[in-house]
Write a protein that holds these residues in place. Structure first.
Motif, PDB file in Angstrom:
ATOM      1  N   PHE A  48       5.805   4.547 -19.910  1.00 57.57           N
ATOM      2  CA  PHE A  48       5.214   5.554 -19.013  1.00 57.57           C
ATOM      3  C   PHE A  48       4.435   4.724 -17.957  1.00 57.57           C
ATOM      4  O   PHE A  48       3.576   5.255 -17.197  1.00 57.57           O
ATOM      5  N   HIS A  49       4.775   3.460 -17.509  1.00 60.46           N
ATOM      6  CA  HIS A  49       3.977   2.561 -16.779  1.00 60.46           C
ATOM      7  C   HIS A  49       4.867   2.371 -15.636  1.00 60.46           C
ATOM      8  O   HIS A  49       5.812   1.418 -15.735  1.00 60.46           O
ATOM      9  N   ILE A  50       4.443   2.670 -14.470  1.00 59.41           N
ATOM     10  CA  ILE A  50       5.306   2.244 -13.147  1.00 59.41           C
ATOM     11  C   ILE A  50       4.703   0.858 -12.553  1.00 59.41           C
ATOM     12  O   ILE A  50       3.345   0.989 -12.471  1.00 59.41           O
ATOM     13  N   LEU A  51       5.504  -0.191 -12.417  1.00 58.94           N
ATOM     14  CA  LEU A  51       4.994  -1.155 -11.882  1.00 58.94           C
ATOM     15  C   LEU A  51       4.665  -1.164 -10.255  1.00 58.94           C
ATOM     16  O   LEU A  51       5.246  -0.320  -9.607  1.00 58.94           O
ATOM     17  N   TYR A  52       3.691  -1.828 -10.055  1.00 56.33           N
ATOM     18  CA  TYR A  52       3.320  -2.102  -8.380  1.00 56.33           C
ATOM     19  C   TYR A  52       4.606  -2.327  -7.536  1.00 56.33           C
ATOM     20  O   TYR A  52       5.200  -3.516  -7.899  1.00 56.33           O
ATOM     21  N   LYS A  53       4.787  -1.622  -6.455  1.00 56.53           N
ATOM     22  CA  LYS A  53       5.896  -1.833  -5.625  1.00 56.53           C
ATOM     23  C   LYS A  53       5.238  -1.957  -4.181  1.00 56.53           C
ATOM     24  O   LYS A  53       6.336  -1.836  -3.267  1.00 56.53           O
ATOM     25  N   GLY A  54       3.951  -2.317  -3.977  1.00 55.85           N
ATOM     26  CA  GLY A  54       3.710  -2.149  -2.623  1.00 55.85           C
ATOM     27  C   GLY A  54       3.445  -3.628  -1.957  1.00 55.85           C
ATOM     28  O   GLY A  54       4.505  -4.451  -2.447  1.00 55.85           O
ATOM     29  N   PRO A  55       3.293  -3.834  -0.806  1.00 53.43           N
ATOM     30  CA  PRO A  55       3.375  -4.773   0.161  1.00 53.43           C
ATOM     31  C   PRO A  55       2.499  -6.373  -0.672  1.00 53.43           C
ATOM     32  O   PRO A  55       1.494  -6.135  -1.258  1.00 53.43           O
ATOM     33  N   GLU A  56       3.034  -7.392  -0.557  1.00 54.02           N
ATOM     34  CA  GLU A  56       2.547  -8.556  -1.222  1.00 54.02           C
ATOM     35  C   GLU A  56       1.307  -8.900  -0.383  1.00 54.02           C
ATOM     36  O   GLU A  56       0.378  -9.300  -0.979  1.00 54.02           O
ATOM     37  N   TYR A  57       1.260  -8.615   1.021  1.00 57.51           N
ATOM     38  CA  TYR A  57      -0.183  -8.862   1.764  1.00 57.51           C
ATOM     39  C   TYR A  57      -0.511  -7.626   2.533  1.00 57.51           C
ATOM     40  O   TYR A  57       0.088  -6.678   2.784  1.00 57.51           O
ATOM     41  N   ARG A  58      -1.969  -7.600   2.445  1.00 56.57           N
ATOM     42  CA  ARG A  58      -2.520  -6.425   3.629  1.00 56.57           C
ATOM     43  C   ARG A  58      -3.304  -7.453   4.468  1.00 56.57           C
ATOM     44  O   ARG A  58      -3.756  -8.353   4.132  1.00 56.57           O
ATOM     45  N   ILE A  59      -3.411  -6.813   5.541  1.00 62.60           N
ATOM     46  CA  ILE A  59      -4.206  -7.736   6.762  1.00 62.60           C
ATOM     47  C   ILE A  59      -5.583  -6.899   6.756  1.00 62.60           C
ATOM     48  O   ILE A  59      -5.569  -5.647   6.984  1.00 62.60           O
ATOM     49  N   GLN A  60      -6.696  -7.711   7.077  1.00 56.40           N
ATOM     50  CA  GLN A  60      -8.020  -6.897   7.543  1.00 56.40           C
ATOM     51  C   GLN A  60      -8.460  -7.668   8.982  1.00 56.40           C
ATOM     52  O   GLN A  60      -8.219  -9.013   9.070  1.00 56.40           O
ATOM     53  N   CYS A  61      -8.679  -6.918   9.637  1.00 59.67           N
ATOM     54  CA  CYS A  61      -9.303  -7.409  11.111  1.00 59.67           C
ATOM     55  C   CYS A  61     -10.554  -7.743  10.978  1.00 59.67           C
ATOM     56  O   CYS A  61     -11.410  -7.142  10.204  1.00 59.67           O
ATOM     57  N   ALA A  62     -10.770  -9.105  11.074  1.00 60.71           N
ATOM     58  CA  ALA A  62     -12.158  -9.753  11.128  1.00 60.71           C
ATOM     59  C   ALA A  62     -12.945  -9.416  12.098  1.00 60.71           C
ATOM     60  O   ALA A  62     -14.169  -9.630  12.097  1.00 60.71           O
ATOM     61  N   THR A  63     -12.708  -8.291  12.855  1.00 62.62           N
ATOM     62  CA  THR A  63     -13.497  -7.679  13.952  1.00 62.62           C
ATOM     63  C   THR A  63     -14.202  -6.437  13.579  1.00 62.62           C
ATOM     64  O   THR A  63     -15.456  -6.423  13.631  1.00 62.62           O
TER      65      THR A  63
END
Length: 81
Positions: A48-63
Motif C-alpha cells: 500500500f506504499h507508493i514510492l516517490y517518483k518526483g524529480p531528483e532536484y528542485r531549484i530555488q530562486c535565491a532572489t
C-alpha cells in the motif's frame, strides 16, 4: 544543470539559485505518536506504499525564494525578453 535558468516569478534573476537535492525516505509512522515504525527500501515497499517518483532536484530562486522543478527554470531561461 543543462542550460540557462531564469526565474519565472521575479523574471530578472538569471544567476543566483539553490539546487535542492531531494532524498526521499519511505517510512511507516505510528498514527498516535508519529514515531517511525518501519523503514522501506526501494526493493521492499509495502503493497500500500507508493514510492516517490518526483524529480531528483528542485531549484530555488535565491532572489525571491520560489521553489519549482528544474525544467520550469530551464524553460523560462530559453526566452530572452
Amino acid at each position: 544543470m543543462t542550460g540557462p535558468y531564469r526565474c519565472p516569478n521575479c523574471k530578472t534573476n538569471r544567476t543566483r539559485f539553490n539546487r535542492i537535492l531531494q532524498q526521499p525516505e519511505a517510512v511507516k509512522l505510528d498514527p498516535k505518536t508519529g514515531d517511525v515504525v518501519e523503514s522501506y527500501t526501494n526493493s521492499t515497499p509495502d503493497p500500500f506504499h507508493i514510492l516517490y517518483k518526483g524529480p531528483e532536484y528542485r531549484i530555488q530562486c535565491a532572489t525571491c525564494g520560489l521553489i519549482e522543478e528544474e525544467k520550469t527554470f530551464l524553460k523560462f531561461g530559453e526566452n530572452d525578453y
